[in-house]
Design a protein around this motif. Structure first.
Motif, PDB file in Angstrom:
ATOM      1  N   TYR A 133     -89.490  31.603  38.399  1.00 28.64           N
ATOM      2  CA  TYR A 133     -89.708  31.032  37.064  1.00 28.64           C
ATOM      3  C   TYR A 133     -88.491  30.246  36.586  1.00 28.64           C
ATOM      4  CZ  TYR A 133     -93.786  33.954  37.363  1.00 28.64           C
ATOM      5  OH  TYR A 133     -94.955  34.531  37.801  1.00 28.64           O
ATOM      6  N   SER A 134     -88.738  29.346  35.657  1.00 36.50           N
ATOM      7  CA  SER A 134     -87.775  28.295  35.329  1.00 36.50           C
ATOM      8  C   SER A 134     -86.454  28.807  34.770  1.00 36.50           C
ATOM      9  CB  SER A 134     -88.401  27.311  34.329  1.00 36.50           C
ATOM     10  OG  SER A 134     -88.779  27.979  33.132  1.00 36.50           O
ATOM     11  N   GLU A 135     -86.438  29.995  34.153  1.00 42.89           N
ATOM     12  CA  GLU A 135     -85.184  30.499  33.606  1.00 42.89           C
ATOM     13  C   GLU A 135     -84.285  31.101  34.681  1.00 42.89           C
ATOM     14  OE1 GLU A 135     -87.883  34.166  33.319  1.00 42.89           O
ATOM     15  OE2 GLU A 135     -88.070  31.986  33.273  1.00 42.89           O
ATOM     16  N   ASN A 136     -84.776  31.123  35.910  1.00 39.64           N
ATOM     17  CA  ASN A 136     -84.020  31.652  37.034  1.00 39.64           C
ATOM     18  C   ASN A 136     -83.831  30.562  38.091  1.00 39.64           C
ATOM     19  OD1 ASN A 136     -84.107  34.677  36.266  1.00 39.64           O
ATOM     20  ND2 ASN A 136     -86.253  34.024  36.151  1.00 39.64           N
ATOM     21  N   THR A 137     -82.884  30.776  38.984  1.00 39.14           N
ATOM     22  CA  THR A 137     -82.619  29.812  40.048  1.00 39.14           C
ATOM     23  C   THR A 137     -82.775  30.511  41.393  1.00 39.14           C
ATOM     24  OG1 THR A 137     -81.059  28.582  38.667  1.00 39.14           O
ATOM     25  CG2 THR A 137     -80.938  28.232  41.053  1.00 39.14           C
ATOM     26  N   PHE A 138     -83.747  30.064  42.178  1.00 30.59           N
ATOM     27  CA  PHE A 138     -83.857  30.594  43.530  1.00 30.59           C
ATOM     28  C   PHE A 138     -82.756  29.995  44.392  1.00 30.59           C
ATOM     29  CE2 PHE A 138     -85.172  29.777  47.909  1.00 30.59           C
ATOM     30  CZ  PHE A 138     -85.188  31.096  48.360  1.00 30.59           C
ATOM     31  N   VAL A 139     -82.106  30.841  45.173  1.00 33.41           N
ATOM     32  CA  VAL A 139     -81.034  30.402  46.067  1.00 33.41           C
ATOM     33  C   VAL A 139     -81.410  30.752  47.497  1.00 33.41           C
ATOM     34  CG1 VAL A 139     -78.605  30.625  46.656  1.00 33.41           C
ATOM     35  CG2 VAL A 139     -79.316  30.817  44.260  1.00 33.41           C
ATOM     36  N   PRO A 140     -81.626  29.746  48.354  1.00 28.43           N
ATOM     37  CA  PRO A 140     -81.886  30.039  49.772  1.00 28.43           C
ATOM     38  C   PRO A 140     -80.665  30.712  50.398  1.00 28.43           C
ATOM     39  CG  PRO A 140     -82.450  27.758  49.214  1.00 28.43           C
ATOM     40  CD  PRO A 140     -81.672  28.302  48.068  1.00 28.43           C
ATOM     41  N   PHE A 141     -80.894  31.746  51.169  1.00 28.76           N
ATOM     42  CA  PHE A 141     -79.764  32.440  51.789  1.00 28.76           C
ATOM     43  C   PHE A 141     -78.931  31.489  52.636  1.00 28.76           C
ATOM     44  CE2 PHE A 141     -77.802  34.944  55.218  1.00 28.76           C
ATOM     45  CZ  PHE A 141     -77.048  35.824  54.452  1.00 28.76           C
ATOM     46  N   LEU A 142     -79.576  30.607  53.382  1.00 28.10           N
ATOM     47  CA  LEU A 142     -78.850  29.707  54.286  1.00 28.10           C
ATOM     48  C   LEU A 142     -78.063  28.636  53.549  1.00 28.10           C
ATOM     49  CD1 LEU A 142     -81.418  29.217  57.197  1.00 28.10           C
ATOM     50  CD2 LEU A 142     -79.447  30.752  57.098  1.00 28.10           C
ATOM     51  N   ASP A 143     -78.224  28.554  52.227  1.00 29.30           N
ATOM     52  CA  ASP A 143     -77.484  27.579  51.426  1.00 29.30           C
ATOM     53  C   ASP A 143     -76.257  28.218  50.771  1.00 29.30           C
ATOM     54  OD1 ASP A 143     -77.238  24.903  50.431  1.00 29.30           O
ATOM     55  OD2 ASP A 143     -77.917  25.612  48.465  1.00 29.30           O
ATOM     56  N   CYS A 144     -75.858  29.379  51.268  1.00 29.46           N
ATOM     57  CA  CYS A 144     -74.744  30.125  50.657  1.00 29.46           C
ATOM     58  C   CYS A 144     -73.474  30.055  51.484  1.00 29.46           C
ATOM     59  CB  CYS A 144     -75.162  31.577  50.424  1.00 29.46           C
ATOM     60  SG  CYS A 144     -76.402  31.751  49.124  1.00 29.46           S
ATOM     61  N   GLY A 145     -73.239  28.924  52.109  1.00 28.27           N
ATOM     62  CA  GLY A 145     -71.972  28.711  52.785  1.00 28.27           C
ATOM     63  C   GLY A 145     -72.001  28.981  54.283  1.00 28.27           C
ATOM     64  N   GLU A 146     -70.832  28.800  54.900  1.00 21.04           N
ATOM     65  CA  GLU A 146     -70.719  28.918  56.355  1.00 21.04           C
ATOM     66  C   GLU A 146     -71.093  30.310  56.847  1.00 21.04           C
ATOM     67  OE1 GLU A 146     -67.356  28.683  59.911  1.00 21.04           O
ATOM     68  OE2 GLU A 146     -66.863  27.968  57.894  1.00 21.04           O
ATOM     69  N   ASP A 147     -70.675  31.349  56.141  1.00 20.32           N
ATOM     70  CA  ASP A 147     -71.010  32.697  56.581  1.00 20.32           C
ATOM     71  C   ASP A 147     -72.521  32.881  56.693  1.00 20.32           C
ATOM     72  OD1 ASP A 147     -68.348  33.416  56.707  1.00 20.32           O
ATOM     73  OD2 ASP A 147     -68.328  34.415  54.752  1.00 20.32           O
ATOM     74  N   ALA A 148     -73.229  32.425  55.676  1.00 26.16           N
ATOM     75  CA  ALA A 148     -74.683  32.572  55.681  1.00 26.16           C
ATOM     76  C   ALA A 148     -75.320  31.785  56.814  1.00 26.16           C
ATOM     77  CB  ALA A 148     -75.257  32.127  54.336  1.00 26.16           C
ATOM     78  N   ARG A 149     -74.848  30.586  57.059  1.00 28.92           N
ATOM     79  CA  ARG A 149     -75.405  29.786  58.153  1.00 28.92           C
ATOM     80  C   ARG A 149     -75.157  30.445  59.503  1.00 28.92           C
ATOM     81  NH1 ARG A 149     -73.380  25.773  54.671  1.00 28.92           N
ATOM     82  NH2 ARG A 149     -71.427  25.571  55.831  1.00 28.92           N
ATOM     83  N   GLU A 150     -74.015  31.095  59.653  1.00 28.92           N
ATOM     84  CA  GLU A 150     -73.671  31.722  60.928  1.00 28.92           C
ATOM     85  C   GLU A 150     -74.470  32.995  61.192  1.00 28.92           C
ATOM     86  OE1 GLU A 150     -71.525  30.755  63.484  1.00 28.92           O
ATOM     87  OE2 GLU A 150     -71.714  28.853  62.415  1.00 28.92           O
ATOM     88  N   VAL A 151     -74.826  33.720  60.138  1.00 30.84           N
ATOM     89  CA  VAL A 151     -75.467  35.029  60.336  1.00 30.84           C
ATOM     90  C   VAL A 151     -76.926  35.064  59.917  1.00 30.84           C
ATOM     91  CG1 VAL A 151     -73.252  36.179  59.954  1.00 30.84           C
ATOM     92  CG2 VAL A 151     -74.868  35.980  58.039  1.00 30.84           C
ATOM     93  N   GLY A 152     -77.430  33.971  59.337  1.00 32.62           N
ATOM     94  CA  GLY A 152     -78.736  34.034  58.701  1.00 32.62           C
ATOM     95  C   GLY A 152     -79.860  33.300  59.397  1.00 32.62           C
ATOM     96  N   VAL A 153     -81.058  33.834  59.205  1.00 30.49           N
ATOM     97  CA  VAL A 153     -82.302  33.177  59.610  1.00 30.49           C
ATOM     98  C   VAL A 153     -83.274  33.325  58.446  1.00 30.49           C
ATOM     99  CG1 VAL A 153     -84.230  33.143  61.237  1.00 30.49           C
ATOM    100  CG2 VAL A 153     -81.953  33.798  62.026  1.00 30.49           C
ATOM    101  N   CYS A 154     -83.954  32.265  58.106  1.00 32.24           N
ATOM    102  CA  CYS A 154     -84.976  32.307  57.051  1.00 32.24           C
ATOM    103  C   CYS A 154     -86.355  32.350  57.697  1.00 32.24           C
ATOM    104  CB  CYS A 154     -84.853  31.074  56.155  1.00 32.24           C
ATOM    105  SG  CYS A 154     -86.271  30.807  55.049  1.00 32.24           S
ATOM    106  N   ILE A 155     -87.198  33.256  57.223  1.00 30.96           N
ATOM    107  CA  ILE A 155     -88.614  33.253  57.612  1.00 30.96           C
ATOM    108  C   ILE A 155     -89.424  33.045  56.342  1.00 30.96           C
ATOM    109  CG2 ILE A 155     -88.360  34.616  59.713  1.00 30.96           C
ATOM    110  CD1 ILE A 155     -89.130  37.104  58.152  1.00 30.96           C
ATOM    111  N   THR A 156     -90.365  32.128  56.401  1.00 33.20           N
ATOM    112  CA  THR A 156     -91.134  31.825  55.197  1.00 33.20           C
ATOM    113  C   THR A 156     -92.439  31.135  55.566  1.00 33.20           C
ATOM    114  OG1 THR A 156     -90.992  30.936  52.943  1.00 33.20           O
ATOM    115  CG2 THR A 156     -90.101  29.549  54.718  1.00 33.20           C
ATOM    116  N   SER A 157     -93.237  30.865  54.551  1.00 29.77           N
ATOM    117  CA  SER A 157     -94.520  30.190  54.737  1.00 29.77           C
ATOM    118  C   SER A 157     -94.989  29.693  53.380  1.00 29.77           C
ATOM    119  CB  SER A 157     -95.556  31.159  55.317  1.00 29.77           C
ATOM    120  OG  SER A 157     -96.840  30.556  55.365  1.00 29.77           O
TER     121      SER A 157
END
Length: 381
Positions: free
Chosen positions: A205-229
């Motif tokens: 909802y608009s009063e909140n901000t969704f943050v993709p895990f993989l968009d949280c810096g180098e650490d997240a990119r190195e350790v993260g995988v997103c699954i979605t649909s």
């Protein structure tokens, strides 16, 4: 004013649908349990599917570059997240993607972390990979937030995978950038992987901000995988298609170990419906979310007036409300009593963790009339 984006058919028409929601119980039951919406699907998805069926275009699923391109465009527009379309891999569904990732990352008997209360199937996917569950519950006192210190402690014991729900089902929690960045740093410090299930993200909802895990810096990119649909937000769960998204060479090595069948077992119709969802039907979910926003406030107002003993909080995402019904004194299994006596189907709290026996999950992706009818039935017990 009603539009194609928020039109909900009459209850009598809904009961002619073929999905589990409408076939599991008899016509005397008001189903507010399983996570699907009563909205009609978007015109764009309907036209895409109709054209393929009319043209007998129903063969095996081959390369579908359109999916990665559409998701990349959607992620950039909605979340300012830059996704490489070449690093978007098709999967049968989110659950199959999770299980296959587990099989690459852990051995039978290893432990995988989750954070209850959490989506029912998390509790089934981990044992399917012959791994053991370690639960690090959300902190209710802080509004169902991640307990980062406890997560770090469990990583330190050698647990190498966390299955994250982002946003959280059933609490509707939207994890913050600060929380996710700290989580990524913890995982990287301990050599762990975070699999982030982000299927509810477009329903933030608009009063909140969704943050993709993989968009949280180098650490997240190195350790993260997103699954979605797109299946949850665009109401097409029966079409069976999902994606796995990664953002580093380290995770690319993991992805290459996934079975080729993860792609081939997905649905051709589902893949092209997903491409249409993220591109041509992006406005559909925006307008549907406006209706859901009204519904979440309507549900809380109805509870405050008619069932003030019920404790809950306004969900920041999803169309699901997490209700503490302990003060209604409905016995050991409130959902079963509500079903038997009120003829309203809700998800039992124990589906989301064994310690949540006095909770139920309520799906408010319906009409205000149906929401009110469900609350009135429960109040009459």
């Amino acid at each position: 004013m009603a539009s194609e984006h928020n039109h909900i058919p009459e209850l009598s028409q809904l009961r002619t649908r073929h999905s589990s929601k409408w076939r599991r119980y008899g016509n005397d039951v008001l189903p507010m349990h399983v996570a699907e919406m009563d909205f009609e699907i978007s015109t764009g998805i309907r036209e895409t599917l109709t054209k393929m069926i009319v043209e007998s275009d129903l063969g095996y699923l081959g390369p579908v570059a359109e999916v990665g391109e559409a998701f990349s465009k959607y992620a950039a527009t909605k979340w300012h997240w830059q996704v490489d379309p070449q690093r978007v891999k098709l999967a049968t569904d989110v659950g199959v993607a999770a299980v296959e990732l587990f099989r690459v990352l852990v051995k039978p008997g290893d432990k995988i972390m989750l954070n209850s209360p959490v989506y029912t199937n998390f509790w089934h996917w981990i044992p399917e990979a012959k791994a053991e569950i370690v639960d690090v519950p959300l902190d209710r006192a802080r509004g169902w937030r991640l307990d980062l210190d406890a997560i770090d402690h469990v990583f330190a014991t050698g647990v190498k995978v966390l299955l994250l729900c982002n946003p959280q089902n059933p609490s509707g929690t939207v994890h913050t950038r600060e929380e996710l960045t700290a989580l990524a740093a913890s995982a990287r410090k301990h050599g762990a992987v975070v699999i982030s299930d982000e299927i509810h993200a477009p329903l933030t909802y608009s009063e909140n901000t969704f943050v993709p895990f993989l968009d949280c810096g180098e650490d997240a990119r190195e350790v993260g995988v997103c699954i979605t649909s797109s299946s949850k937000s665009w109401n097409t769960a029966g079409l069976k298609a999902a994606i796995v998204v990664y953002a580093s060479d380290a995770m690319a090595k993991v992805i290459t170990k996934l079975p080729e069948a993860l792609h081939w077992r997905a649905s051709l119709l589902g893949a092209f419906a997903m491409a249409e969802s993220y591109d041509g039907s992006a406005d559909w979910v925006d307008q549907a979310r406006e209706v859901l926003n009204e519904n979440r406030h309507h549900l809380l107002a109805e509870l405050a007036e008619k069932l003030p003993q019920v404790k809950t909080q306004l969900p920041s995402a999803t169309y699901l409300a997490w209700l503490d019904v302990s003060e209604l004194n409905l016995g050991e299994n409130p959902a079963a009593k509500i079903l038997a006596e009120a003829k309203v189907a809700l998800e039992p709290g124990t589906n989301f963790g064994p310690q949540y026996g006095q909770f139920v999950r309520f799906n408010f992706a319906s009409s205000k009339e149906n929401i009110t009818a469900a609350i009135d039935r429960i109040r009459a017990i």
